[in-house]
Write a protein that holds these residues in place. Structure first.
Motif, PDB file in Angstrom:
ATOM      1  N   PRO A  53      45.302  32.920  57.970  1.00  0.00           N
ATOM      2  CA  PRO A  53      44.696  34.025  58.712  1.00  0.00           C
ATOM      3  C   PRO A  53      45.495  35.324  58.544  1.00  0.00           C
ATOM      4  O   PRO A  53      46.726  35.318  58.582  1.00  0.00           O
ATOM      5  CB  PRO A  53      44.725  33.541  60.172  1.00  0.00           C
ATOM      6  N   GLY A  54      44.762  36.397  58.282  1.00  0.00           N
ATOM      7  CA  GLY A  54      45.371  37.711  58.124  1.00  0.00           C
ATOM      8  C   GLY A  54      45.861  38.012  56.724  1.00  0.00           C
ATOM      9  O   GLY A  54      46.270  39.131  56.443  1.00  0.00           O
ATOM     10  N   GLU A  55      45.839  37.036  55.842  1.00  0.00           N
ATOM     11  CA  GLU A  55      46.283  37.234  54.471  1.00  0.00           C
ATOM     12  C   GLU A  55      45.103  37.676  53.622  1.00  0.00           C
ATOM     13  O   GLU A  55      44.060  37.037  53.639  1.00  0.00           O
ATOM     14  CB  GLU A  55      46.822  35.893  53.945  1.00  0.00           C
ATOM     15  N   ASN A  56      45.243  38.757  52.885  1.00  0.00           N
ATOM     16  CA  ASN A  56      44.204  39.226  51.968  1.00  0.00           C
ATOM     17  C   ASN A  56      44.309  38.410  50.681  1.00  0.00           C
ATOM     18  O   ASN A  56      45.168  38.656  49.854  1.00  0.00           O
ATOM     19  CB  ASN A  56      44.371  40.721  51.693  1.00  0.00           C
ATOM     20  N   THR A  57      43.436  37.405  50.560  1.00  0.00           N
ATOM     21  CA  THR A  57      43.495  36.455  49.457  1.00  0.00           C
ATOM     22  C   THR A  57      42.438  36.770  48.412  1.00  0.00           C
ATOM     23  O   THR A  57      41.276  36.960  48.737  1.00  0.00           O
ATOM     24  CB  THR A  57      43.258  35.018  49.981  1.00  0.00           C
ATOM     25  N   LEU A  58      42.859  36.797  47.154  1.00  0.00           N
ATOM     26  CA  LEU A  58      41.927  36.960  46.039  1.00  0.00           C
ATOM     27  C   LEU A  58      41.683  35.588  45.428  1.00  0.00           C
ATOM     28  O   LEU A  58      42.610  34.901  45.019  1.00  0.00           O
ATOM     29  CB  LEU A  58      42.496  37.907  44.985  1.00  0.00           C
ATOM     30  N   ARG A  59      40.409  35.203  45.407  1.00  0.00           N
ATOM     31  CA  ARG A  59      39.979  33.961  44.765  1.00  0.00           C
ATOM     32  C   ARG A  59      39.331  34.349  43.445  1.00  0.00           C
ATOM     33  O   ARG A  59      38.571  35.306  43.382  1.00  0.00           O
ATOM     34  CB  ARG A  59      39.049  33.190  45.692  1.00  0.00           C
ATOM     35  N   LEU A  60      39.624  33.606  42.406  1.00  0.00           N
ATOM     36  CA  LEU A  60      39.290  34.039  41.053  1.00  0.00           C
ATOM     37  C   LEU A  60      38.216  33.205  40.375  1.00  0.00           C
ATOM     38  O   LEU A  60      38.003  32.049  40.695  1.00  0.00           O
ATOM     39  CB  LEU A  60      40.546  33.942  40.171  1.00  0.00           C
ATOM     40  N   LYS A  61      37.598  33.848  39.390  1.00  0.00           N
ATOM     41  CA  LYS A  61      36.875  33.130  38.348  1.00  0.00           C
ATOM     42  C   LYS A  61      37.426  33.690  37.040  1.00  0.00           C
ATOM     43  O   LYS A  61      37.805  34.863  36.952  1.00  0.00           O
ATOM     44  CB  LYS A  61      35.363  33.286  38.462  1.00  0.00           C
ATOM     45  N   ASN A  62      37.497  32.830  36.054  1.00  0.00           N
ATOM     46  CA  ASN A  62      38.155  33.183  34.802  1.00  0.00           C
ATOM     47  C   ASN A  62      37.233  32.861  33.642  1.00  0.00           C
ATOM     48  O   ASN A  62      36.629  31.789  33.597  1.00  0.00           O
ATOM     49  CB  ASN A  62      39.450  32.379  34.666  1.00  0.00           C
ATOM     50  N   LEU A  63      37.148  33.779  32.710  1.00  0.00           N
ATOM     51  CA  LEU A  63      36.271  33.629  31.552  1.00  0.00           C
ATOM     52  C   LEU A  63      37.092  33.730  30.274  1.00  0.00           C
ATOM     53  O   LEU A  63      37.813  34.715  30.060  1.00  0.00           O
ATOM     54  CB  LEU A  63      35.209  34.734  31.551  1.00  0.00           C
ATOM     55  N   VAL A 116      40.882  27.129  33.565  1.00  0.00           N
ATOM     56  CA  VAL A 116      41.169  28.479  33.066  1.00  0.00           C
ATOM     57  C   VAL A 116      41.809  29.289  34.185  1.00  0.00           C
ATOM     58  O   VAL A 116      41.344  29.279  35.331  1.00  0.00           O
ATOM     59  CB  VAL A 116      39.901  29.155  32.513  1.00  0.00           C
ATOM     60  N   SER A 117      42.890  29.984  33.835  1.00  0.00           N
ATOM     61  CA  SER A 117      43.722  30.641  34.832  1.00  0.00           C
ATOM     62  C   SER A 117      44.563  31.738  34.188  1.00  0.00           C
ATOM     63  O   SER A 117      44.948  31.606  33.022  1.00  0.00           O
ATOM     64  CB  SER A 117      44.653  29.585  35.441  1.00  0.00           C
ATOM     65  N   PRO A 118      44.899  32.785  34.942  1.00  0.00           N
ATOM     66  CA  PRO A 118      45.826  33.788  34.408  1.00  0.00           C
ATOM     67  C   PRO A 118      47.162  33.184  33.998  1.00  0.00           C
ATOM     68  O   PRO A 118      47.821  33.690  33.097  1.00  0.00           O
ATOM     69  CB  PRO A 118      46.020  34.767  35.572  1.00  0.00           C
ATOM     70  N   LEU A 119      47.553  32.077  34.633  1.00  0.00           N
ATOM     71  CA  LEU A 119      48.824  31.446  34.284  1.00  0.00           C
ATOM     72  C   LEU A 119      48.805  30.883  32.859  1.00  0.00           C
ATOM     73  O   LEU A 119      49.857  30.671  32.260  1.00  0.00           O
ATOM     74  CB  LEU A 119      49.165  30.355  35.297  1.00  0.00           C
ATOM     75  N   ALA A 120      47.620  30.677  32.290  1.00  0.00           N
ATOM     76  CA  ALA A 120      47.506  30.204  30.908  1.00  0.00           C
ATOM     77  C   ALA A 120      47.955  31.269  29.909  1.00  0.00           C
ATOM     78  O   ALA A 120      48.169  30.951  28.733  1.00  0.00           O
ATOM     79  CB  ALA A 120      46.079  29.761  30.612  1.00  0.00           C
ATOM     80  N   MET A 121      48.143  32.492  30.370  1.00  0.00           N
ATOM     81  CA  MET A 121      48.647  33.520  29.467  1.00  0.00           C
ATOM     82  C   MET A 121      50.069  33.210  29.014  1.00  0.00           C
ATOM     83  O   MET A 121      50.539  33.782  28.032  1.00  0.00           O
ATOM     84  CB  MET A 121      48.545  34.907  30.108  1.00  0.00           C
ATOM     85  N   ASP A 141      47.034  40.367  48.891  1.00  0.00           N
ATOM     86  CA  ASP A 141      48.368  39.897  49.290  1.00  0.00           C
ATOM     87  C   ASP A 141      48.764  38.707  48.426  1.00  0.00           C
ATOM     88  O   ASP A 141      49.888  38.622  47.951  1.00  0.00           O
ATOM     89  CB  ASP A 141      48.376  39.454  50.767  1.00  0.00           C
ATOM     90  N   VAL A 142      47.815  37.773  48.276  1.00  0.00           N
ATOM     91  CA  VAL A 142      48.057  36.555  47.500  1.00  0.00           C
ATOM     92  C   VAL A 142      46.854  36.284  46.593  1.00  0.00           C
ATOM     93  O   VAL A 142      45.748  36.733  46.870  1.00  0.00           O
ATOM     94  CB  VAL A 142      48.326  35.329  48.404  1.00  0.00           C
ATOM     95  N   ILE A 143      47.119  35.528  45.529  1.00  0.00           N
ATOM     96  CA  ILE A 143      46.083  35.217  44.554  1.00  0.00           C
ATOM     97  C   ILE A 143      46.117  33.714  44.287  1.00  0.00           C
ATOM     98  O   ILE A 143      47.191  33.155  44.012  1.00  0.00           O
ATOM     99  CB  ILE A 143      46.303  36.023  43.258  1.00  0.00           C
ATOM    100  N   ASN A 144      44.954  33.078  44.404  1.00  0.00           N
ATOM    101  CA  ASN A 144      44.829  31.639  44.161  1.00  0.00           C
ATOM    102  C   ASN A 144      44.464  31.403  42.706  1.00  0.00           C
ATOM    103  O   ASN A 144      43.567  32.055  42.188  1.00  0.00           O
ATOM    104  CB  ASN A 144      43.705  31.041  45.022  1.00  0.00           C
ATOM    105  N   MET A 145      45.144  30.426  42.069  1.00  0.00           N
ATOM    106  CA  MET A 145      44.810  30.090  40.682  1.00  0.00           C
ATOM    107  C   MET A 145      45.306  28.701  40.334  1.00  0.00           C
ATOM    108  O   MET A 145      46.185  28.158  40.997  1.00  0.00           O
ATOM    109  CB  MET A 145      45.388  31.127  39.732  1.00  0.00           C
ATOM    110  N   HIS A 146      44.720  28.134  39.285  1.00  0.00           N
ATOM    111  CA  HIS A 146      45.136  26.827  38.793  1.00  0.00           C
ATOM    112  C   HIS A 146      46.422  26.957  37.973  1.00  0.00           C
ATOM    113  O   HIS A 146      46.530  27.861  37.149  1.00  0.00           O
ATOM    114  CB  HIS A 146      44.070  26.216  37.887  1.00  0.00           C
ATOM    115  N   PRO A 147      47.346  26.010  38.152  1.00  0.00           N
ATOM    116  CA  PRO A 147      48.546  25.991  37.301  1.00  0.00           C
ATOM    117  C   PRO A 147      48.328  25.108  36.059  1.00  0.00           C
ATOM    118  O   PRO A 147      48.980  24.074  35.874  1.00  0.00           O
ATOM    119  CB  PRO A 147      49.614  25.417  38.233  1.00  0.00           C
TER     120      PRO A 147
END
Length: 176
Positions: A53-63, A116-121, A141-147
């Motif tokens: 709660p209160g955290e600005n979370t970005l949930r992603l889709k990756n192409l 697929v994830s930004p971490l794959a870079m 504030d935070v970003i969710n992604m697959h490792p």
């Protein structure tokens, strides 16, 4: 083989090795394990467990995309953002875009479809994959992604994700 951690040892860089690298670099994250998530719809079913709660979370889709000149791109967007590949290609000045194959995804980003994830870079940089990210990430504030696997999610603070990109030499091009 699927994109879950059960097969992570068949990847060029395992999810465990990536997490160890984040630890070594002093980048903090919260790790969640869950059922394999293959789509944005799958993710919406479990994302509540990651939310603070209160955290600005970005949930992603990756192409993972390619152009006619066989150049590779990873495009990371806010998960509800609509995308028109033809318009995106024109906006970026790179022409027509299409989805890359599973084989090319593995070859260039070292992952399987569904992970697929930004971490794959971490793999993509050395394979000349160009990275584009939704400018909404600059306000999160935070970003969710697959490792690198799709049955885990890491929650990284924005500053640590940017530090990750710096560490691996990844240039981020922001999409308005």
């Amino acid at each position: 083989m699927d994109a879950s951690s059960a097969f992570q040892d068949t990847l060029p860089l395992s999810s465990d090795a990536l997490l160890a690298q984040l630890d070594e670099w002093g980048l903090s994250y919260r790790l969640h394990t869950h059922i394999p998530l293959r789509t944005v719809e799958d993710a919406k079913g479990v994302e509540g467990q990651f939310m603070v709660p209160g955290e600005n979370t970005l949930r992603l889709k990756n192409l993972y995309l390619r152009d006619k000149k066989k150049r590779n791109y990873l495009v990371t967007l806010e998960q509800s953002r609509e995308i028109d590949l033809k318009a995106l290609g024109a906006e970026l000045g790179i022409g027509n875009l299409s989805f890359g194959s599973a084989d090319r995804l593995f070859q260039n980003l070292g992952i399987r479809p569904g992970a697929v994830s930004p971490l794959a870079m971490i793999n993509g940089v050395e394979n000349n994959v160009k990275f584009f990210m939704d400018e909404a990430a600059q306000q999160a504030d935070v970003i969710n992604m697959h490792p690198l696997v799709n049955d885990r999610t890491v929650v990284l603070v924005r500053e640590d994700l940017m530090a990750f990109f710096d560490k691996i030499g990844c240039e981020v091009t922001w999409l308005p």
